[in-house]
Design a protein around this motif. Structure first.
Motif, PDB file in Angstrom:
ATOM      1  N   ASP A   1      44.315 -26.556 -66.324  1.00  0.00           N
ATOM      2  CA  ASP A   1      44.866 -25.251 -65.958  1.00  0.00           C
ATOM      3  C   ASP A   1      44.842 -24.324 -67.161  1.00  0.00           C
ATOM      4  OD1 ASP A   1      45.427 -26.418 -63.542  1.00  0.00           O
ATOM      5  OD2 ASP A   1      47.599 -26.180 -63.668  1.00  0.00           O
ATOM      6  N   ARG A   2      44.688 -23.053 -66.903  1.00  0.00           N
ATOM      7  CA  ARG A   2      44.721 -22.071 -67.983  1.00  0.00           C
ATOM      8  C   ARG A   2      46.168 -21.675 -68.270  1.00  0.00           C
ATOM      9  NH1 ARG A   2      41.790 -17.267 -66.140  1.00  0.00           N
ATOM     10  NH2 ARG A   2      42.523 -16.439 -68.097  1.00  0.00           N
ATOM     11  N   VAL A   3      46.467 -21.487 -69.531  1.00  0.00           N
ATOM     12  CA  VAL A   3      47.804 -21.044 -69.929  1.00  0.00           C
ATOM     13  C   VAL A   3      48.086 -19.697 -69.258  1.00  0.00           C
ATOM     14  CG1 VAL A   3      49.226 -20.355 -71.899  1.00  0.00           C
ATOM     15  CG2 VAL A   3      47.646 -22.270 -72.113  1.00  0.00           C
ATOM     16  N   LYS A   4      49.300 -19.537 -68.781  1.00  0.00           N
ATOM     17  CA  LYS A   4      49.764 -18.325 -68.088  1.00  0.00           C
ATOM     18  C   LYS A   4      49.096 -18.129 -66.726  1.00  0.00           C
ATOM     19  CE  LYS A   4      51.378 -16.081 -72.148  1.00  0.00           C
ATOM     20  NZ  LYS A   4      52.564 -15.371 -72.331  1.00  0.00           N
ATOM     21  N   HIS A   5      48.304 -19.099 -66.271  1.00  0.00           N
ATOM     22  CA  HIS A   5      47.690 -19.054 -64.949  1.00  0.00           C
ATOM     23  C   HIS A   5      47.861 -20.420 -64.279  1.00  0.00           C
ATOM     24  CE1 HIS A   5      45.603 -15.797 -67.110  1.00  0.00           C
ATOM     25  NE2 HIS A   5      45.616 -15.212 -65.938  1.00  0.00           N
ATOM     26  N   ARG A   6      48.994 -21.030 -64.468  1.00  0.00           N
ATOM     27  CA  ARG A   6      49.201 -22.387 -63.967  1.00  0.00           C
ATOM     28  C   ARG A   6      49.686 -22.364 -62.514  1.00  0.00           C
ATOM     29  NH1 ARG A   6      48.352 -25.693 -68.423  1.00  0.00           N
ATOM     30  NH2 ARG A   6      49.064 -24.859 -70.395  1.00  0.00           N
ATOM     31  N   SER A   7      49.635 -23.514 -61.901  1.00  0.00           N
ATOM     32  CA  SER A   7      49.939 -23.653 -60.478  1.00  0.00           C
ATOM     33  C   SER A   7      51.443 -23.603 -60.199  1.00  0.00           C
ATOM     34  CB  SER A   7      49.390 -24.988 -59.983  1.00  0.00           C
ATOM     35  OG  SER A   7      50.060 -26.055 -60.655  1.00  0.00           O
ATOM     36  N   LYS A   8      51.772 -23.509 -58.908  1.00  0.00           N
ATOM     37  CA  LYS A   8      53.175 -23.535 -58.475  1.00  0.00           C
ATOM     38  C   LYS A   8      53.805 -24.886 -58.804  1.00  0.00           C
ATOM     39  CE  LYS A   8      52.549 -20.235 -54.757  1.00  0.00           C
ATOM     40  NZ  LYS A   8      52.431 -20.035 -53.321  1.00  0.00           N
ATOM     41  N   GLU A   9      53.006 -25.947 -58.728  1.00  0.00           N
ATOM     42  CA  GLU A   9      53.505 -27.287 -59.056  1.00  0.00           C
ATOM     43  C   GLU A   9      53.922 -27.368 -60.526  1.00  0.00           C
ATOM     44  OE1 GLU A   9      51.012 -27.457 -55.501  1.00  0.00           O
ATOM     45  OE2 GLU A   9      50.543 -26.737 -57.508  1.00  0.00           O
TER      46      GLU A   9
END
Length: 160
Positions: A143-151
C-alpha cells in the motif's frame, strides 16, 4: 558497496540503518552477495530472523489553559507489562496483539524544550513507541503511504 535506486555506490564498508537482512538481500548487488552469504543464511534461522519492528505514534495534546506546561514529565518512560520481558514477548507473539503490548516508550519532547510553549502556546507533543510484528501489517506492505485501505485504518484505530 550497495545499489540504491539502481545506482551502484562503491564502498569498502557499508553502514546501514535499514537492518542487516534488508541491507544484505536488497542493497548489496547480487554479484557481491556471495561475500555475505554466510550471514544471509544465518538470518534465515527462525531464532535469529527479525520479525518485529517498532511503530511510532506522535500525539498532539491541546492545553488551552497551559496547565500541562510545567507538569508534563521531562524524562522518558519505558513501561512494561511485567518485569519478565521474555514472558511479555512470548505472550505478545501468541495472543491478540491489539490488547496487550509488552512494552512502550513514552516521551514528551515539548516538555524538554524550554522555548516550546512560547512557540506553540496551548499545545504539547508526546511520542509513543511500541512493538509491531511484521505479520500484523504484512498484508499492507504494498500500500502507498497516505493511500492505505479501510482495513489499515481500522487496524490503526485498534492501536490508538
Amino acid at each position: 558497496g550497495v545499489v540504491v535506486k539502481g545506482e551502484h555506490i562503491l564502498a569498502k564498508s557499508v553502514v546501514s540503518s535499514v537492518g542487516a537482512p534488508t541491507t544484505m538481500t536488497r542493497l548489496i548487488p547480487e554479484s557481491r552477495r556471495s561475500l555475505v552469504s554466510k550471514y544471509i543464511d544465518i538470518m534465515k534461522d527462525a531464532n535469529v530472523a527479525s520479525n518485529i519492528s517498532l511503530m511510532s505514534m506522535f500525539v498532539g495534546i491541546r492545553d488551552p489553559d497551559g496547565s500541562l506546561t510545567n507538569n508534563l514529565p521531562k524524562s522518558n518512560y519505558w513501561i512494561h507489562s511485567s518485569w519478565d520481558h521474555d514472558k511479555n514477548m512470548e505472550e505478545y507473539c501468541k495472543e491478540d496483539r491489539f490488547t496487550k503490548f509488552p512494552a512502550f516508550f513514552i516521551s514528551f519532547s515539548s516538555a524538554k524544550d524550554p522555548d516550546y510553549a512560547s512557540r506553540h502556546p496551548g499545545k504539547h507533543v508526546a511520542l509513543v513507541i511500541g512493538p509491531c510484528l511484521y505479520n500484523a501489517v504484512e498484508q499492507f506492505e504494498n500500500d502507498r503511504v497516505k493511500h492505505r485501505s479501510k482495513e489499515y485504518a481500522a487496524l490503526k484505530e485498534k492501536w490508538e
